[in-house]
Motif scaffolding. Structure first.
Motif, PDB file in Angstrom:
ATOM      1  N   MET A  89      66.137  36.961  57.030  1.00 19.06           N
ATOM      2  CA  MET A  89      66.012  37.514  58.364  1.00 19.06           C
ATOM      3  C   MET A  89      66.744  38.848  58.410  1.00 19.06           C
ATOM      4  O   MET A  89      67.902  38.964  58.022  1.00 19.06           O
ATOM      5  CB  MET A  89      66.620  36.531  59.366  1.00 19.06           C
ATOM      6  CG  MET A  89      66.733  37.082  60.750  1.00 19.06           C
ATOM      7  SD  MET A  89      67.286  35.899  61.981  1.00 19.06           S
ATOM      8  CE  MET A  89      68.827  35.347  61.356  1.00 19.06           C
ATOM      9  N   THR A 104      68.740  41.475  60.260  1.00 24.10           N
ATOM     10  CA  THR A 104      69.540  41.532  61.477  1.00 24.10           C
ATOM     11  C   THR A 104      69.947  42.959  61.784  1.00 24.10           C
ATOM     12  O   THR A 104      70.103  43.784  60.878  1.00 24.10           O
ATOM     13  CB  THR A 104      70.804  40.659  61.357  1.00 24.10           C
ATOM     14  OG1 THR A 104      71.522  41.065  60.201  1.00 24.10           O
ATOM     15  CG2 THR A 104      70.455  39.200  61.263  1.00 24.10           C
ATOM     16  N   CYS A 163      71.261  40.798  66.450  1.00 22.28           N
ATOM     17  CA  CYS A 163      70.019  40.070  66.708  1.00 22.28           C
ATOM     18  C   CYS A 163      69.047  40.253  65.555  1.00 22.28           C
ATOM     19  O   CYS A 163      69.225  41.118  64.700  1.00 22.28           O
ATOM     20  CB  CYS A 163      69.394  40.537  68.016  1.00 22.28           C
ATOM     21  SG  CYS A 163      68.935  42.264  67.984  1.00 22.28           S
ATOM     22  N   ASP A 164      68.027  39.433  65.566  1.00 22.30           N
ATOM     23  CA  ASP A 164      66.919  39.577  64.636  1.00 22.30           C
ATOM     24  C   ASP A 164      66.186  40.859  65.019  1.00 22.30           C
ATOM     25  O   ASP A 164      65.956  41.120  66.196  1.00 22.30           O
ATOM     26  CB  ASP A 164      66.002  38.361  64.767  1.00 22.30           C
ATOM     27  CG  ASP A 164      64.870  38.366  63.761  1.00 22.30           C
ATOM     28  OD1 ASP A 164      64.647  39.405  63.109  1.00 22.30           O
ATOM     29  OD2 ASP A 164      64.200  37.331  63.622  1.00 22.30           O
ATOM     30  N   SER A 165      65.838  41.673  64.054  1.00 22.83           N
ATOM     31  CA  SER A 165      65.218  42.969  64.341  1.00 22.83           C
ATOM     32  C   SER A 165      63.867  42.841  65.032  1.00 22.83           C
ATOM     33  O   SER A 165      63.402  43.790  65.655  1.00 22.83           O
ATOM     34  CB  SER A 165      65.062  43.774  63.057  1.00 22.83           C
ATOM     35  OG  SER A 165      64.200  43.110  62.166  1.00 22.83           O
ATOM     36  N   ARG A 166      63.240  41.669  64.964  1.00 18.71           N
ATOM     37  CA  ARG A 166      61.923  41.488  65.589  1.00 18.71           C
ATOM     38  C   ARG A 166      62.006  41.126  67.062  1.00 18.71           C
ATOM     39  O   ARG A 166      60.999  41.139  67.759  1.00 18.71           O
ATOM     40  CB  ARG A 166      61.151  40.407  64.841  1.00 18.71           C
ATOM     41  CG  ARG A 166      60.874  40.785  63.392  1.00 18.71           C
ATOM     42  CD  ARG A 166      60.368  39.612  62.626  1.00 18.71           C
ATOM     43  NE  ARG A 166      61.443  38.631  62.464  1.00 18.71           N
ATOM     44  CZ  ARG A 166      61.373  37.563  61.691  1.00 18.71           C
ATOM     45  NH1 ARG A 166      60.288  37.313  61.009  1.00 18.71           N
ATOM     46  NH2 ARG A 166      62.385  36.728  61.592  1.00 18.71           N
TER      47      ARG A 166
END
Length: 115
Positions: A1, A3, A23-26
């Motif tokens: 993932m 981040t 956060c997750d970049s997505r």
């Protein structure tokens, strides 16, 4: 993932307040995040300690895990001494825009024809 350490906007209209989050970049800007590691209040004076508050240990933890900070967060980290200062180069910043150049040429041509 993948981040990221970035800002999540809060506050009301014309009164911004940001949380520094990992956060997750997505995920969307104000969406789900893994951890809140600080706050940023742009309405406070620049020299105030209340402007940027960060948990340096947690930020370093996430940086060691490969989290990528955004440009604004990199500036905060440089100010806090968690990252070495990098020199930025924007050669176009001090140059006038297209319309300003056109107006200057028109004024120069007018001045020459008036002589």
């Amino acid at each position: 993932m993948a981040t990221k350490i970035r800002l999540a906007r809060g506050g009301s209209n014309k009164r911004p307040f940001y949380a520094i989050v990992v956060c997750d970049s997505r995920m969307p800007r104000d969406g789900r995040f893994l951890e809140k590691v600080g706050t940023y209040n742009p309405l406070v004076a620049k020299d105030s300690e209340e402007r940027v508050k960060m948990d340096a240990e947690r930020v370093q933890f996430w940086l060691d895990r490969g989290a990528q900070p955004t440009d604004r967060i990199v500036r905060f980290l440089e100010a806090a001494g968690l990252r070495a200062k990098t020199e930025r180069n924007n050669p176009n910043k001090g140059q006038p825009g297209k319309k300003a150049v056109e107006r200057a040429k028109e004024r120069a041509a007018k001045a020459e024809s008036a002589e």
